[in-house]
Design an enzyme around this catalytic site. Structure first.
Site, PDB file in Angstrom:
ATOM      1  N   GLU B 431      42.943  53.181  39.012  1.00 32.80           N
ATOM      2  CA  GLU B 431      42.422  51.906  38.459  1.00 32.80           C
ATOM      3  C   GLU B 431      41.383  51.288  39.399  1.00 32.80           C
ATOM      4  O   GLU B 431      41.240  50.080  39.471  1.00 32.80           O
ATOM      5  CB  GLU B 431      43.568  50.905  38.190  1.00 32.80           C
ATOM      6  CG  GLU B 431      44.759  51.449  37.462  1.00 32.80           C
ATOM      7  CD  GLU B 431      44.421  52.070  36.121  1.00 32.80           C
ATOM      8  OE1 GLU B 431      43.335  51.811  35.603  1.00 32.80           O
ATOM      9  OE2 GLU B 431      45.250  52.836  35.604  1.00 32.80           O
ATOM     10  N   GLY B 432      40.641  52.157  40.061  1.00 39.46           N
ATOM     11  CA  GLY B 432      39.597  51.685  40.964  1.00 39.46           C
ATOM     12  C   GLY B 432      40.094  51.628  42.395  1.00 39.46           C
ATOM     13  O   GLY B 432      41.003  50.863  42.712  1.00 39.46           O
TER      14      GLY B 432
END
Lengths: 569, 569
Positions: B431-432
């Site tokens: 998620e980054g």
């Protein structure tokens, strides 16, 4: 065989450390001119070549296949036995041993490099070497001529390997709780009965015999640690002529399923009136064990440095090859190593590793020099728990950063970089947890001499600060180091005020990490000074020192605040 | 089934946070009085009971057995499918969904607690929930009525689950490099072709259908991320009457062998002209994906907090039960929890976890309030990358500390505590990565508004400092927080000076960690103020705040020094 990541031994770093970084050829000084740093370079070059070509390729299989217990015997993955024979034949066991034990007696500064190379290339394998080497030093220090002749010679020749048997299910950190019992027999031997756990390389198929160094209680011994004696107990009994006889009554009950170092068999050993021989004084078992443990503690520093460096090398190579995205003003297809944050991660890792490596060399040299000088010896012993505790704690973060450089690929086991994060996690635990190291540091090394040794260390750092101040290029680092040593002085005063109280031992780990972080900055400062003095061609060393100063040395103030707080009630 | 460690949901902490810590009943405020913190306590109590009794017991089997790919289908260990049905039947999927999508629309502050409980009890299982919930929020924000009716309703009812398909072998962080192609068909559907990797819960046997949200390029689309569109592509095609038809042309090629979260199947999916439907605007794919990603990013904060707390609980229980050695002035047989350094470790962990938990509640509430107020929304969005980045990075250390409390036993996989150290390592990546979070923070949240939102945050912290100063008991914490917010102001000014340069992005992660650490101290300060204002009965909260102030908040100065240095050339 599954492919391992390549290993590039940092031979150049060691050449710099041994010859230039400390302003003196450490090897020439330690050997009275018999060897020079250039000679050491050849030895380390050969060791590096061996580590890279023989040990490193076995690393992944060691992790994936691991040690296995079958019908009471431990087996290592294919290639390990051949590698151990080649290791012995190349003389690397003998290289570690002192001259008094028939070894090469290499200076400690060189042995720091050897320790790093073996551990970086194959940490699980290196433990077999590390424990054998530790036992060699212990037996050389305390064993009788008979034990020396029967056991020590075989260890030094590399024919047999050694282990360290302390821990029991109810006696880990608390050695005083050991219940294994040794009962004297008429023939001068002892019958040992009990169970020992967490015995690293407690059984294997690399050598024809294994020598266990066992801490046990004797009948009518005093309570606690002062009632412990030390024994050698071989896996196979040894005849008077040195020939191997039948199996001793020592059984490998199980081996552990661990987070990492899968190729290092961690055994539960059952002693069922096994035959042993006393080593050193009755009830004086801790003395010999501490020789082994001190050697192993410094060794843990080299292990953590080695694992951290292997993780770093793998990450750096990936970052140089992985092309993704435009990077700031650079076009798409730029290696991720050019991303500002990937560069930060790599510099963070490499600057920590250099600090650890340099401290290993420095401490190895100090311990040698300490043989002739009490103050130097005290400083060397002061640094042993720091080298062990700080290096192993900080190495965890380095291996974690290596995973981060890989992104999602780092979490996939096939990439291989996660192995280092798993392997390294044991290093702040075994051979004495970080708490044990810090209690040793605070109790025996700081409070006992009223801070005298710590004060001498700080004065040495002051000298380096003065050297840095004489050069404009280093003024920022000079300021950072000066503030760090001030904070260390304050923290030391705080601890001395607290005395042997909960307030001291509640912050002994932050204090140890503070001194380790400071020592790392001092190492960088000396390296930077050496580079600047010689014309400053090696710009990367200045960059590393500057990075360490801004990102790592700055942590000293935060740790000092924790120390100042004492126990938070 | 292998026994998992017990899980005790921190329901009391949430009661305190929702009702007292911020000086207002967050739940009553968020719902206009429809629900109160006491109602939330009942919801969280039931959720905690479910997590402890249904999800937590599956955790070890999830790790040991893991997800398996057989004949093209992914299977989960026994018990997972039943648990998922029970989870759906109890209404926990619907609880997460907004009212506009047919869900309960619970306030974000409560959902923070739910997110923590699911993740703490079973992080691998929770990912299935987390991605489904994220997709619900995304479809609710951008999907057409047709897509809502066909897919969103089935997600909200818990009949189907959702996934997020971004990454490709050559397109990880760099979404602009995505090459999966969607070609329009005459019937309004699209033919999707390409390979997606790292698809969490990309296939499984817990639900009858799976809805993939896929980022793909369309013919003649602009280059880079601006040419991407979003599609839903179901595992099984759906008839006009909503009935399930044949399999879509999506194949699970393989699942990854990972360091942790073994029961979360990470799939490589091959799209071979699979049928998909456009979601949102053509070439506007990132908008919907960012809704999902933002939800998932906050979710990662809860995941990291949950895993950290499970590790802490296991360590605390062991420390209370393990008797070893004399401890300072206490006799042998004292629990190791009484050792000063074990106590330090436990306080270090628990004080970090409280800070993370409180920040999760605070941000969850902010995001709700932001619907009606631009400045509040900006502050909520400011905190999303901090919650994600700081919590996940710091949680690694907490799980590592849990291993340390166990000593050698912590390194043995059977103990179970090493699982958390393995599981948590993915959280700063997916998620980054933390670098992506920090670039978002620095680029979009600090530089873009010239530091206005950051400045408002610092003013809020000033108010808390003033509140602390009014109380003698809190003067030390007031000083610490005041110095920390000063450092944050300096660092923010440094970043604004640097602008969008390498100097900013080379220190964006230290800056994010600085703000996270500061926010954690602010959370503790508010909690301490609330306790002191109410008579101060909860002494353990004051202890935690004092510990955080001395050991963790002190790190802010060190990080500010790193930020000030910019890129080290």
């Amino acid at each position: 065989m599954t492919e391992s990541s390549p290993y590039r031994p940092p031979v150049e770093d060691y050449a710099f450390l041994l010859k230039d970084a400390f302003g003196v050829d450490l090897v020439a000084r330690a050997t009275g001119g018999e060897l020079s740093a250039d000679d050491a370079g050849e030895i380390l070059g050969a060791a590096g070549e061996f580590a890279a070509s023989v040990l490193a390729p076995l690393e992944r299989d060691g992790d994936l296949v691991g040690a296995r217990l079958d019908d009471g015997a431990v087996h290592l993955p294919g290639g390990f036995a051949e590698a151990f024979r080649a290791f012995v034949d190349a003389g690397w066991i003998t290289a570690e041993a002192p001259v008094s034990a028939g070894g090469d007696g290499l200076p400690g500064a060189i042995r720091a490099g050897l320790g790093e190379f073996w551990n970086a290339s194959n940490a699980a394998f290196a433990l077999c070497w590390l424990l054998t080497a530790g036992q060699i030093h212990a037996l050389d220090a305390v064993a009788s001529d008979e034990v020396r002749e029967t056991y020590l010679t075989k260890l030094v020749s590399g024919e047999w390997t050694g282990t360290m048997n302390l821990t029991e299910p109810a006696a880990g950190t608390d050695l005083g709780a050991i219940r294994t019992m040794a009962t004297p027999r008429d023939d001068g031997s002892w019958a040992i009965r009990g169970q020992k756990i967490f015995i690293t390389w407690g059984d294997h198929d690399l050598a024809e015999n294994i020598v266990h160094l066992v801490l046990a209680r004797t009948p009518d011994a005093p309570e606690g640690a002062k009632g412990l004696s030390l024994f050698v107990a071989p896996k196979r009994l040894v005849g008077e002529d040195g020939s191997l006889g039948e199996r001793n009554a020592i059984t490998t009950v199980s081996i552990e399923h661990k987070l990492g170092i899968h190729a290092s068999p961690t055994c539960v050993l059952d002693y069922d009136d096994a035959t042993g021989y006393l080593v050193g004084e009755l009830h004086g078992g801790l003395a010999g064990m501490f020789v082994m443990m001190n050697s192993a503690r410094a060794g843990m520093g080299f292990q953590a440095t080695g694992i951290a460096d292997r993780a770093y090398q793998q990450a750096a190579e990936y970052a140089a090859q992985r092309l993704q995205g435009p990077v700031m003003d650079r076009p798409a297809g730029t290696p991720i190593a050019e991303h500002p944050d990937v560069r930060r991660l790599l510099l963070s890792m490499s600057s920590k590793i250099f600090a650890m490596r340099a401290l290993g060399v420095y401490v190895g040299d100090l311990l040698d020099r300490g043989h002739d000088d009490a103050e130097t010896r005290a400083l060397g012993e002061f640094f042993v728990p720091i080298l062990k505790g700080w290096t192993t704690e900080d190495a965890i973060g380095v291996t974690s950063d290596a995973i981060q450089v890989f992104g999602g690929m780092g979490f996939i086991e096939e990439t291989g970089v996660a192995q280092h994060y798993r392997d390294v996690r044991i290093t702040p635990i075994y051979e004495g947890t970080t708490a044990i190291q810090s209690n040793d540091l605070v109790g025996r090394k700081v409070i006992r001499d009223g801070g005298a040794t710590a004060g001498r260390l700080f004065s040495l750092i002051d000298e380096t600060v003065a050297g840095l101040r004489a050069r404009d290029e280093a003024s920022r680092l000079a300021d950072q180091l000066a503030r760090a040593v001030d904070a260390a002085r304050r923290s030391t005063a705080d601890l001395l005020d607290a005395g042997s109280s909960r307030d001291a031992f509640a912050v002994s780990v932050p204090y140890l990490l503070l001194l380790g972080t400071l020592a790392g900055g001092w190492m960088h400062a000396q390296a930077a000074l050496a580079v600047l003095s010689s014309g400053g061609a090696e710009a990367s060393r200045i960059t590393a020192a500057s990075f360490y100063g801004a990102h790592h040395l700055s942590r000293v103030q935060a740790l000092a605040e924790a120390v100042a707080a004492g126990e938070i009630a």
